[in-house]
Scaffold this active site. Structure first.
Site, mmCIF file in Angstrom:
data_model
loop_
_atom_site.group_PDB
_atom_site.id
_atom_site.type_symbol
_atom_site.label_atom_id
_atom_site.label_comp_id
_atom_site.label_asym_id
_atom_site.label_seq_id
_atom_site.Cartn_x
_atom_site.Cartn_y
_atom_site.Cartn_z
ATOM 1 N N LYS A 32 1.646 -14.225 -10.899
ATOM 2 C CA LYS A 32 2.994 -13.716 -10.690
ATOM 3 C C LYS A 32 2.985 -12.965 -9.369
ATOM 4 O O LYS A 32 2.045 -12.234 -9.062
ATOM 5 C CB LYS A 32 3.369 -12.768 -11.833
ATOM 6 C CG LYS A 32 4.678 -12.045 -11.583
ATOM 7 C CD LYS A 32 5.509 -11.957 -12.836
ATOM 8 C CE LYS A 32 6.876 -11.374 -12.526
ATOM 9 N NZ LYS A 32 7.852 -12.441 -12.266
ATOM 10 N N TYR A 33 4.028 -13.178 -8.543
ATOM 11 C CA TYR A 33 4.122 -12.500 -7.248
ATOM 12 C C TYR A 33 4.745 -11.125 -7.441
ATOM 13 O O TYR A 33 5.867 -11.010 -7.944
ATOM 14 C CB TYR A 33 4.969 -13.345 -6.285
ATOM 15 C CG TYR A 33 5.221 -12.671 -4.954
ATOM 16 C CD1 TYR A 33 4.182 -12.479 -4.050
ATOM 17 C CD2 TYR A 33 6.493 -12.230 -4.602
ATOM 18 C CE1 TYR A 33 4.403 -11.858 -2.830
ATOM 19 C CE2 TYR A 33 6.727 -11.609 -3.379
ATOM 20 C CZ TYR A 33 5.671 -11.430 -2.498
ATOM 21 O OH TYR A 33 5.893 -10.811 -1.301
ATOM 22 N N LEU A 34 3.999 -10.093 -7.064
ATOM 23 C CA LEU A 34 4.536 -8.728 -7.119
ATOM 24 C C LEU A 34 5.239 -8.475 -5.789
ATOM 25 O O LEU A 34 4.653 -8.672 -4.727
ATOM 26 C CB LEU A 34 3.409 -7.720 -7.365
ATOM 27 C CG LEU A 34 2.577 -7.949 -8.639
ATOM 28 C CD1 LEU A 34 1.502 -6.890 -8.793
ATOM 29 C CD2 LEU A 34 3.487 -7.949 -9.876
ATOM 30 N N HIS A 77 -1.371 -1.328 -2.096
ATOM 31 C CA HIS A 77 -2.746 -1.811 -2.167
ATOM 32 C C HIS A 77 -3.645 -0.587 -2.356
ATOM 33 O O HIS A 77 -3.804 0.207 -1.436
ATOM 34 C CB HIS A 77 -3.101 -2.565 -0.885
ATOM 35 C CG HIS A 77 -4.540 -2.989 -0.802
ATOM 36 N ND1 HIS A 77 -4.979 -3.947 0.064
ATOM 37 C CD2 HIS A 77 -5.628 -2.583 -1.477
ATOM 38 C CE1 HIS A 77 -6.279 -4.120 -0.092
ATOM 39 N NE2 HIS A 77 -6.697 -3.292 -1.010
ATOM 40 N N GLU A 132 -10.235 -4.175 -5.501
ATOM 41 C CA GLU A 132 -8.885 -4.111 -4.955
ATOM 42 C C GLU A 132 -7.874 -4.315 -6.068
ATOM 43 O O GLU A 132 -7.981 -5.267 -6.840
ATOM 44 C CB GLU A 132 -8.659 -5.234 -3.926
ATOM 45 C CG GLU A 132 -9.489 -5.096 -2.678
ATOM 46 C CD GLU A 132 -9.068 -6.103 -1.602
ATOM 47 O OE1 GLU A 132 -9.685 -6.088 -0.549
ATOM 48 O OE2 GLU A 132 -8.118 -6.891 -1.831
ATOM 49 N N ARG A 148 -19.207 -5.243 -0.146
ATOM 50 C CA ARG A 148 -19.769 -4.694 1.092
ATOM 51 C C ARG A 148 -19.302 -3.254 1.275
ATOM 52 O O ARG A 148 -18.393 -2.793 0.575
ATOM 53 C CB ARG A 148 -19.255 -5.510 2.286
ATOM 54 C CG ARG A 148 -17.736 -5.443 2.370
ATOM 55 C CD ARG A 148 -17.152 -5.985 3.650
ATOM 56 N NE ARG A 148 -15.733 -5.664 3.750
ATOM 57 C CZ ARG A 148 -14.761 -6.329 3.184
ATOM 58 N NH1 ARG A 148 -15.015 -7.403 2.458
ATOM 59 N NH2 ARG A 148 -13.501 -5.952 3.322
ATOM 60 N N ARG A 180 -7.130 3.334 12.268
ATOM 61 C CA ARG A 180 -7.975 2.341 12.944
ATOM 62 C C ARG A 180 -7.387 2.092 14.324
ATOM 63 O O ARG A 180 -6.327 1.453 14.450
ATOM 64 C CB ARG A 180 -7.962 1.020 12.189
ATOM 65 C CG ARG A 180 -8.662 1.059 10.873
ATOM 66 C CD ARG A 180 -8.837 -0.362 10.395
ATOM 67 N NE ARG A 180 -9.225 -0.399 9.010
ATOM 68 C CZ ARG A 180 -9.565 -1.519 8.363
ATOM 69 N NH1 ARG A 180 -9.526 -2.675 9.007
ATOM 70 N NH2 ARG A 180 -9.925 -1.479 7.111
#
Ligand code: MV4
Length: 451
Positions: free
Chosen positions: A201-203, A208, A275, A291, A337
């Site tokens: 399902k696309y949220l 994130h 994630e 990693r 960054r």
């Protein structure tokens, strides 16, 4: 403990690993391409070996050259950093076959998490919440249709071998599903040589949020809290923070307990990051990274631990020596960054840095391999510095970030510093009110304002 570590990377992360080794009394071997002969990580390492020409595939991805460098220097471990060979299970296997310690998880766990379907399958069995979708790979368009009808549109078709946003197609209705299915499979085959896909399902407006874990070889597993990495553009993160502005200590503890239990069951070892997409108070696991991540410093700042040292200790077979209740979270940390790119067009801007001046003061950390007179080579990732600030509260961290961004100077090349200064001023950022789409729109508005 380890005696000598070969650092199979370059730039700020090679320097970061070197610093941890130095403090632990571990000697370091830098490997470098001909383009990096005068790089800071090469200057500071105890020994260095040139492993090939500028192109990464001939140097930083050249397994035979890296293993030869380890053999001739007598290294007893390899730290892969991030990117390059860090999530290559075959490389980890070769390192171990040569009698060296790989500073990371077992090749089996790297391979498992590299297959996004296998990763979700493992997490499902271990009771970690997932985005609703297919159980495993889709075998046909008909199966995709029936799962999509069940979870409701919009849906996403994702490549099993994908990750980091590569090989994803949205279908907003049943009419769009066949095209999404076909294109996702074709692209996955071309990009990864594997056309296996799955459906979720696309949220539509998630954050994130990722959880940092560390495990030893004796069943010890802890988590170091979460990072909110929603401020990204085209899957490149620009700003990360720890903790997330939307998470309470109770929610963090609950997620952490669930995840550490799962990883203990899995027999996972060394550093890892799970994630999640977070929307309306709900977490859904999407992928696991095996990693050390670029944004690990924000976690270090709030926990007061050195994640690279923990990785090296665990790789040497030492137990963690502490439990979850020994880990406390202090204040708030934010990382910018800074890349060698035009802050409006994102055009790469390699070249000579005339003046480099890093900010300082209480609660300010800069992870960078820059120096005045250094020429940023055009062959690699454009990250040139990570500015990391810590404060007792999020508001203090933001104030500290604003003043350190104003102090910082990188002259001679374009950098994203002006964009970071603008983000810090944005009311939505200051309120912590953003999701994964916010920065894309913020950048688009800035670009419109300029044309
Ligand atoms: C999603 C999603 C919405 N719904 N999955 C992109 C990168 C990859 N790690 C997973 N990604 C996404 N998966 C479902 N079911 C939206 C994204 C996504 C995204 C995720 C994290 C950070 C930035 C993103 C930007 C665009 C899309």
């Amino acid at each position: 403990m380890l005696g000598k570590v070969l650092i199979a990377n370059r730039g700020e992360i090679a320097l970061r690993i070197h610093r941890a080794c130095q403090e632990m009394g571990i000697r370091t071997v830098a490997v470098h391409s001909t383009a990096d002969a005068s790089a800071m990580h090469v200057r500071l390492a105890d020994e260095s070996v040139c492993i090939g020409p500028p192109a990464a595939r001939d140097s930083y991805l050249n397994v035979a050259a890296i293993l030869s460098a380890a053999a001739i220097t007598g290294a007893d471990a390899v730290h892969p950093g991030y990117g390059f060979l860090s999530e290559n299970a075959n490389f980890a296997e070769m390192v171990e076959a040569h009698g060296l310690a790989f500073v990371g998880p077992s090749p089996g766990h790297i391979r498992m998490m590299g297959d996004k379907i296998a990763a979700k399958d493992a997490m499902r069995r271990l009771g970690v919440p997932l985005v609703p979708g297919s159980l495993g790979a889709l075998n046909s368009l008909e199966e995709a249709r029936s799962v999509a009808a069940e979870v409701k549109y919009p849906v996403l078709i994702k490549a099993a071998a994908g990750g980091g946003g590569r090989g994803m197609k949205v279908a907003r209705s049943e009419e769009e599903l066949e095209e999404a299915w076909r294109v996702a499979r074709t692209e996955a085959k071309a990009a990864f040589g594997n056309d296996e896909v799955y459906l979720e399902k696309y949220l539509d407006r998630p954050r994130h949020i990722e959880l940092q874990v560390m495990a030893d070889a004796h069943g010890g597993v802890v988590h170091f809290g979460e990072r909110d990495c929603s401020l990204q553009r085209r899957h490149q993160k620009l700003v990360e923070e720890a903790g997330s502005p939307v998470l309470s200590a109770t929610e963090r503890d609950a997620l952490g307990a669930q995840v550490t239990r799962a990883l203990r069951e899995l027999g996972y070892r060394n550093a890892g990051t799970l994630e999640f997409l977070w929307q309306d108070g709900q977490f859904a696991f999407i992928e696991m990274n095996t990693r050390l991540q670029v944004e690990h410093p924000v976690t270090e700042m709030v926990c007061g631990i050195d994640l690279v040292k923990e990785q090296l200790r665990v790789a040497a077979g030492e137990p963690l020596g502490y439990g979850q209740s020994d880990i406390r979270f202090h204040g708030h940390a934010i990382e910018c960054r800074i890349t060698a790119e035009n802050p409006d067009t994102f055009a790469p801007s390699p070249g000579r840095v005339h003046t480099y001046h890093a900010p300082g003061g209480l609660g300010v950390r800069v992870d960078s391999a820059l120096y005045s007179g250094y020429a940023v080579p055009p062959h690699y990732d454009s990250l040139v510095a990570k500015l990391v600030v810590h404060g007792a509260t999020r508001a203090e961290a933001i104030a500290r970030l604003r003043r350190s961004l104003d102090e910082m100077v990188v002259d001679g090349i374009d950098t994203t510093l002006p964009l970071h200064r603008a983000i810090v001023e944005a009311p939505e950022f200051q309120a912590g009110d953003y999701n994964i789409h916010w920065l894309e729109r913020f950048v688009a508005r800035r670009q419109e304002g300029r044309s």
